[in-house]
Design a protein around this motif. Structure first.
Motif, PDB file in Angstrom:
ATOM      1  N   LEU A  96       0.837  -1.196   0.000  1.00 56.94           N
ATOM      2  CA  LEU A  96       0.000   0.000   0.000  1.00 56.94           C
ATOM      3  C   LEU A  96       0.875   1.251   0.000  1.00 56.94           C
ATOM      4  O   LEU A  96       1.944   1.271   0.627  1.00 56.94           O
ATOM      5  CB  LEU A  96      -0.902   0.029   1.240  1.00 56.94           C
ATOM      6  N   GLU A 101      -3.150   5.599  -0.209  1.00 50.92           N
ATOM      7  CA  GLU A 101      -3.988   4.401  -0.129  1.00 50.92           C
ATOM      8  C   GLU A 101      -4.300   3.987   1.301  1.00 50.92           C
ATOM      9  O   GLU A 101      -4.815   2.896   1.538  1.00 50.92           O
ATOM     10  CB  GLU A 101      -3.308   3.244  -0.877  1.00 50.92           C
ATOM     11  N   LEU A 228      -8.250  -6.885  -1.045  1.00 56.50           N
ATOM     12  CA  LEU A 228      -7.163  -6.282  -1.818  1.00 56.50           C
ATOM     13  C   LEU A 228      -6.124  -7.303  -2.252  1.00 56.50           C
ATOM     14  O   LEU A 228      -5.217  -6.979  -3.027  1.00 56.50           O
ATOM     15  CB  LEU A 228      -6.513  -5.153  -1.028  1.00 56.50           C
ATOM     16  N   LYS A 234      -7.619  -2.801  -6.052  1.00 62.45           N
ATOM     17  CA  LYS A 234      -7.545  -1.396  -5.651  1.00 62.45           C
ATOM     18  C   LYS A 234      -8.180  -0.461  -6.681  1.00 62.45           C
ATOM     19  O   LYS A 234      -8.493   0.680  -6.366  1.00 62.45           O
ATOM     20  CB  LYS A 234      -6.099  -0.996  -5.374  1.00 62.45           C
ATOM     21  N   VAL A 238     -12.389  -0.461  -1.657  1.00 62.25           N
ATOM     22  CA  VAL A 238     -11.785   0.027  -0.419  1.00 62.25           C
ATOM     23  C   VAL A 238     -12.132  -0.966   0.677  1.00 62.25           C
ATOM     24  O   VAL A 238     -13.147  -1.654   0.622  1.00 62.25           O
ATOM     25  CB  VAL A 238     -12.273   1.441  -0.027  1.00 62.25           C
ATOM     26  N   GLY A 259      -7.052   1.205   0.142  1.00 65.94           N
ATOM     27  CA  GLY A 259      -7.500   0.817  -1.185  1.00 65.94           C
ATOM     28  C   GLY A 259      -7.613   1.973  -2.150  1.00 65.94           C
ATOM     29  O   GLY A 259      -6.707   2.816  -2.246  1.00 65.94           O
ATOM     30  N   ASN A 260      -8.724   2.039  -2.876  1.00 70.40           N
ATOM     31  CA  ASN A 260      -8.915   2.940  -4.002  1.00 70.40           C
ATOM     32  C   ASN A 260      -8.583   4.394  -3.645  1.00 70.40           C
ATOM     33  O   ASN A 260      -9.170   4.983  -2.727  1.00 70.40           O
ATOM     34  CB  ASN A 260     -10.341   2.835  -4.504  1.00 70.40           C
TER      35      ASN A 260
END
Length: 399
Positions: A96, A101, A228, A234, A238, A259-260
């Motif tokens: 990440l 993120e 994920l 991603k 999320v 995430g996203n």
């Protein structure tokens, strides 16, 4: 003309927030105590034990520092986000970017309640698990987003059938919420399911929001995955994590979303206008918790697995043949024949002092069940099981 004052200071949104059953059960408990019953609190999933001593020491030492009382910043400290990234790579094998993120939260409930405001508009729709945690619907009600139930059925292992959702619904759905391990169902999902979920989100052009608050609370050797872990997730997902249950830090209000980038940037922008982030002392404690977990993993699930074994065995011995939960701190139990969820929960508390939550508080498909939390010591759970068994054998069903 004088405007009538009745109802003048109550938004209609309040009436759309959903069930007030948690407050109602608190009233039932007070009534039980008033008549002398010893109440066993199996209703709210609040850990009964404190965090381990090193974490309490870390919080104590941090709180004595003069520099932790400034505004902390919405996104979380660089040190906290870096430690989240390190823990996530260790736990799930997922890299990440701490800058874009990862976002700190005041617990997952903070993120779940505010994310709809950040990523959708009134008139949009979202898929919500049914049964599912009540804050999912509350967040939509505040944002003016339509809730479309995503049925979770026992015969499917409480996993959804995405193909059962009609195209007319997908046309207005902006995001969908999943939760595995599940509150209240205690159901789990594997990577094959998440691969299907990510494929569905990409195909339908929706954001997948995964509530993974119970990732460290699974039993019998199962280790819950992260969504994920699916390649490309991603782009469409999320995931929210909590330190409340995993490390018994519920009162510090600390979690994180990962995430996203676009979705997290939107949530960060919203929170920049409504809060100033998590207390710096709490973030220091979170760093200590994650670091200890990286060095020597000790999943809290072992504690709840022992409690699960004791409680399920005792309930079965008392005459209630409940299902064995696979994860979380909850037992999702079908009420005896002839009872509604609410009537059983209320009568059980009034007669025995054992508090539970009626299943229909979690959605229409929760009717016929109650949720019991494993948040008491094993001897207390054994005693509660005996009380429940005596109640089931003697009480007449009422709707």
């Amino acid at each position: 003309m004088v405007r009538p004052m009745s109802g003048a200071f109550r938004s209609s949104r309040i009436d759309r927030l959903g069930s007030a059953i948690f407050a109602e059960v608190a009233g039932w408990k007070k009534a039980a105590r008033d008549k002398g019953l010893p109440v066993v609190n199996l209703d709210i999933g609040s850990p009964d034990l404190p965090p381990v001593e090193p974490l309490r020491r870390a919080l104590s030492e941090a709180s004595l520092r003069a520099d932790v009382y400034r505004y902390p910043g919405t996104e979380g400290t660089e040190a906290f986000r870096a430690k989240v990234a390190e823990w996530f790579a260790c736990r799930f094998g997922v890299e990440l970017d701490p800058q874009a993120e990862i976002l700190s939260l005041m617990g997952t409930q903070d993120g779940l309640a505010h994310l709809p405001l950040a990523i959708s508009d009134p008139g949009d729709a979202a898929l919500l698990p049914d049964p599912g945690y009540p804050v999912y619907g509350a967040g939509l009600a505040v944002a003016g987003v339509e809730a479309i139930p995503l049925p979770l059925l026992a015969e499917n292992g409480y996993l959804p059938d995405f193909e059962s959702i009609p195209q007319s619904a997908w046309d207005k759905i902006k995001f969908m919420i999943l939760n595995y391990p599940s509150n209240p169902l205690s159901a789990t999902a594997d990577l094959a399911f998440f691969e299907k979920a990510v494929h569905t989100a990409r195909k339908r052009g929706v954001l997948l929001v995964h509530d993974n608050a119970y990732s460290e609370m699974a039993f019998d050797g199962f280790r819950p995955p992260s969504v994920l872990e699916i390649p490309g997730a991603k782009d469409v997902a999320v995931e929210l994590h909590s330190l409340s249950k995993s490390y018994h830090l519920a009162g510090t209000r600390l979690g994180f979303a990962v995430g996203n980038r676009e979705a997290l940037a939107s949530l960060r922008a919203l929170k920049n206008n409504i809060d100033f982030g998590v207390f710096l002392g709490a973030q220091e404690t979170g760093i200590a918790a994650l670091e200890a977990d990286i060095r020597s993993p000790r999943p809290i699930g072992k504690l709840y697995e022992r409690r699960r074994n004791v409680f399920v065995s005792a309930l079965r011995a008392s005459g209630w043949d409940v299902e064995t939960p696979k994860a979380t701190m909850f037992l999702w139990a079908a009420v005896p024949e002839g009872w509604s969820s609410r009537a059983f929960s209320q009568a059980l508390l009034s007669s025995t002092g054992v508090a539970s939550i009626p299943g229909n508080a979690f959605g229409a498909r929760g009717e016929g069940y109650v949720r019991l939390a494993l948040v008491e010591a094993e001897d207390v759970l054994s005693d509660a099981a005996k009380r429940i068994g005596a109640f089931i054998r003697s009480a007449e069903p009422t709707k």
